[in-house]
Design a protein around this motif. Structure first.
Motif, PDB file in Angstrom:
ATOM      1  N   GLU A  43     -59.762  71.557  59.241  1.00 58.15           N
ATOM      2  CA  GLU A  43     -60.031  71.790  60.667  1.00 58.15           C
ATOM      3  C   GLU A  43     -59.661  70.559  61.493  1.00 58.15           C
ATOM      4  N   GLN A  44     -59.023  70.784  62.622  1.00 57.26           N
ATOM      5  CA  GLN A  44     -58.673  69.706  63.540  1.00 57.26           C
ATOM      6  C   GLN A  44     -59.901  69.274  64.336  1.00 57.26           C
ATOM      7  N   GLY A  46     -61.725  68.406  67.802  1.00 55.74           N
ATOM      8  CA  GLY A  46     -61.550  68.949  69.144  1.00 55.74           C
ATOM      9  C   GLY A  46     -62.785  69.703  69.580  1.00 55.74           C
ATOM     10  N   GLY A  47     -62.960  69.835  70.876  1.00 53.27           N
ATOM     11  CA  GLY A  47     -64.125  70.538  71.396  1.00 53.27           C
ATOM     12  C   GLY A  47     -65.399  69.844  70.961  1.00 53.27           C
ATOM     13  N   ASN A  48     -66.297  70.605  70.340  1.00 49.48           N
ATOM     14  CA  ASN A  48     -67.557  70.039  69.864  1.00 49.48           C
ATOM     15  C   ASN A  48     -67.475  69.551  68.425  1.00 49.48           C
ATOM     16  N   ASN A  49     -66.264  69.447  67.892  1.00 51.97           N
ATOM     17  CA  ASN A  49     -66.074  68.920  66.537  1.00 51.97           C
ATOM     18  C   ASN A  49     -65.427  67.539  66.638  1.00 51.97           C
ATOM     19  N   PRO A  50     -66.216  66.451  66.515  1.00 48.58           N
ATOM     20  CA  PRO A  50     -65.678  65.113  66.769  1.00 48.58           C
ATOM     21  C   PRO A  50     -64.834  64.546  65.639  1.00 48.58           C
ATOM     22  N   VAL A  51     -64.919  65.143  64.444  1.00 57.52           N
ATOM     23  CA  VAL A  51     -64.260  64.566  63.274  1.00 57.52           C
ATOM     24  C   VAL A  51     -63.403  65.629  62.593  1.00 57.52           C
ATOM     25  N   PRO A  52     -62.117  65.358  62.339  1.00 56.92           N
ATOM     26  CA  PRO A  52     -61.293  66.339  61.629  1.00 56.92           C
ATOM     27  C   PRO A  52     -61.761  66.498  60.190  1.00 56.92           C
ATOM     28  N   ASN A  53     -61.505  67.672  59.624  1.00 58.25           N
ATOM     29  CA  ASN A  53     -61.976  67.955  58.270  1.00 58.25           C
ATOM     30  C   ASN A  53     -60.847  67.955  57.242  1.00 58.25           C
ATOM     31  N   PHE A  54     -59.881  67.049  57.420  1.00 58.61           N
ATOM     32  CA  PHE A  54     -58.870  66.857  56.381  1.00 58.61           C
ATOM     33  C   PHE A  54     -59.489  66.115  55.197  1.00 58.61           C
ATOM     34  N   ARG A  55     -60.456  65.275  55.502  1.00 57.31           N
ATOM     35  CA  ARG A  55     -61.220  64.577  54.478  1.00 57.31           C
ATOM     36  C   ARG A  55     -62.684  64.946  54.648  1.00 57.31           C
ATOM     37  N   SER A  56     -63.452  64.756  53.607  1.00 58.09           N
ATOM     38  CA  SER A  56     -64.893  64.952  53.709  1.00 58.09           C
ATOM     39  C   SER A  56     -65.570  63.601  53.551  1.00 58.09           C
ATOM     40  N   SER A  57     -66.874  63.592  53.670  1.00 60.70           N
ATOM     41  CA  SER A  57     -67.611  62.343  53.484  1.00 60.70           C
ATOM     42  C   SER A  57     -67.455  61.804  52.070  1.00 60.70           C
ATOM     43  N   TRP A  58     -67.117  62.683  51.118  1.00 60.89           N
ATOM     44  CA  TRP A  58     -67.042  62.280  49.716  1.00 60.89           C
ATOM     45  C   TRP A  58     -65.645  62.400  49.116  1.00 60.89           C
ATOM     46  N   ASP A  59     -64.707  62.916  49.872  1.00 62.05           N
ATOM     47  CA  ASP A  59     -63.358  63.133  49.336  1.00 62.05           C
ATOM     48  C   ASP A  59     -62.339  62.790  50.420  1.00 62.05           C
ATOM     49  N   ALA A  60     -61.613  61.690  50.210  1.00 61.22           N
ATOM     50  CA  ALA A  60     -60.645  61.230  51.209  1.00 61.22           C
ATOM     51  C   ALA A  60     -59.466  62.185  51.353  1.00 61.22           C
ATOM     52  N   GLY A  68     -55.308  73.297  50.168  1.00 63.17           N
ATOM     53  CA  GLY A  68     -54.655  73.664  51.420  1.00 63.17           C
ATOM     54  C   GLY A  68     -55.655  73.891  52.536  1.00 63.17           C
ATOM     55  N   PHE A  69     -55.151  74.442  53.614  1.00 60.96           N
ATOM     56  CA  PHE A  69     -55.917  74.712  54.831  1.00 60.96           C
ATOM     57  C   PHE A  69     -56.708  76.007  54.656  1.00 60.96           C
ATOM     58  N   ASP A  70     -58.017  75.919  54.761  1.00 58.60           N
ATOM     59  CA  ASP A  70     -58.884  77.089  54.567  1.00 58.60           C
ATOM     60  C   ASP A  70     -58.944  77.894  55.865  1.00 58.60           C
ATOM     61  N   ASN A  71     -57.856  78.581  56.141  1.00 55.11           N
ATOM     62  CA  ASN A  71     -57.673  79.276  57.418  1.00 55.11           C
ATOM     63  C   ASN A  71     -58.857  80.201  57.726  1.00 55.11           C
ATOM     64  N   PRO A  72     -59.549  79.960  58.854  1.00 57.04           N
ATOM     65  CA  PRO A  72     -60.726  80.778  59.153  1.00 57.04           C
ATOM     66  C   PRO A  72     -60.402  82.131  59.777  1.00 57.04           C
ATOM     67  N   ASP A  73     -59.156  82.335  60.178  1.00 56.40           N
ATOM     68  CA  ASP A  73     -58.754  83.585  60.831  1.00 56.40           C
ATOM     69  C   ASP A  73     -58.935  84.748  59.855  1.00 56.40           C
ATOM     70  N   SER A  74     -59.672  85.746  60.261  1.00 53.76           N
ATOM     71  CA  SER A  74     -59.977  86.863  59.362  1.00 53.76           C
ATOM     72  C   SER A  74     -58.718  87.579  58.883  1.00 53.76           C
ATOM     73  N   SER A  75     -57.662  87.555  59.693  1.00 52.58           N
ATOM     74  CA  SER A  75     -56.414  88.211  59.286  1.00 52.58           C
ATOM     75  C   SER A  75     -55.695  87.433  58.192  1.00 52.58           C
TER      76      SER A  75
END
Length: 240
Positions: A43-44, A46-60, A68-75
């Motif tokens: 996740e990029q 933006g908006g109310n998300n201050p930190v991108p989710n390319f990395r996690s707190s435990w995984d750079a 890959g990108f866990d696309n949230p679009d239902s389609s």
């Protein structure tokens, strides 16, 4: 990792650190009526998300580890996973606003407030929170997910995550839980919703789609170990 922590620290006050340990409990209480938001690997910001989710707190390299990108679009999803690839990690994941590790070391309160700390300890600075299971309930449906990141917004709120405080106010209506698109779809959640959640042990996780995928998934690991043992026995028997 440091940049992520710094970004989150902008909205984190200093907190009280307890000085005595509590005995581990086997059954964990439900946290009820928790504002719940949806997030995803890749996740990029933006908006109310201050930190991108390319990395996690435990995984750079969380996106790489996930596959890959866990696309949230239902389609772009089918059967709780993206259609573009099979995730390398469990698509049923979540974030809670506490990180037990900072600068490669456990936080001082971590051994005192995390009920399973001693049982899960594997070495200095190796998170005992990452991969832990939680149950998430909405109405008459309950989903199970693994704790894979820290947030929303904070990484210090052990008084809520492990004790009795409520989530602190934040830009997302005081959200205290982030869930993945798979959890969203299983529970039928909106982008911002309200759920209940509780910690669970691996032995308490029932069969369901949350057992199907992921190199971080205890059930996938157990299946592979069983298959390997059977293959070794079969190979040994064939040589006799």
């Amino acid at each position: 990792m440091k940049l992520r922590e710094q970004a989150l620290l902008k909205v984190e006050p200093q907190v009280f650190v307890p000085t005595s340990s509590h005995p581990a409990i086997q059954r964990f209480p439900w946290k009820t009526s928790i504002v719940t938001t949806v997030f995803w690997v890749g996740e990029q910001a933006g908006g109310n998300n201050p930190v991108p989710n390319f990395r996690s707190s435990w995984d750079a390299n969380w996106t790489g580890s996930y596959g890959g990108f866990d696309n949230p679009d239902s389609s772009a999803r089918r059967n709780y996973i993206p259609v573009a690839f099979i995730p390398h990690q469990n698509p049923f994941y979540c974030a809670l606003p506490y990180n037990d590790v900072t600068h490669g070391q456990f936080k001082p309160e971590a051994p005192l407030v995390i009920p399973w700390f001693k049982q899960a300890y594997t070495g200095p600075g190796q998170s005992v929170c990452q991969h832990h299971w939680i149950a998430i309930r909405k109405g008459n449906r309950t989903c199970y997910a693994q704790w894979e990141d820290c947030g929303p917004f904070r990484t210090d709120h052990f008084q809520y995550v492990f004790q009795n405080e409520r989530p602190k106010p934040n830009l997302n209506r005081g959200a205290g839980l982030d869930v993945s698109p798979a959890v969203r779809d299983y529970l039928g959640l909106g982008p911002t919703d309200v759920t209940d959640w509780q910690f669970v042990e691996v032995r308490d996780v029932p069969p369901g789609p949350w057992r199907s995928y992921g190199e971080n998934n205890h059930f996938v690991i157990a299946r592979r170990q069983t298959e390997q043992r059977l293959a070794e026995r079969s190979f040994g028997a064939s040589k006799k």
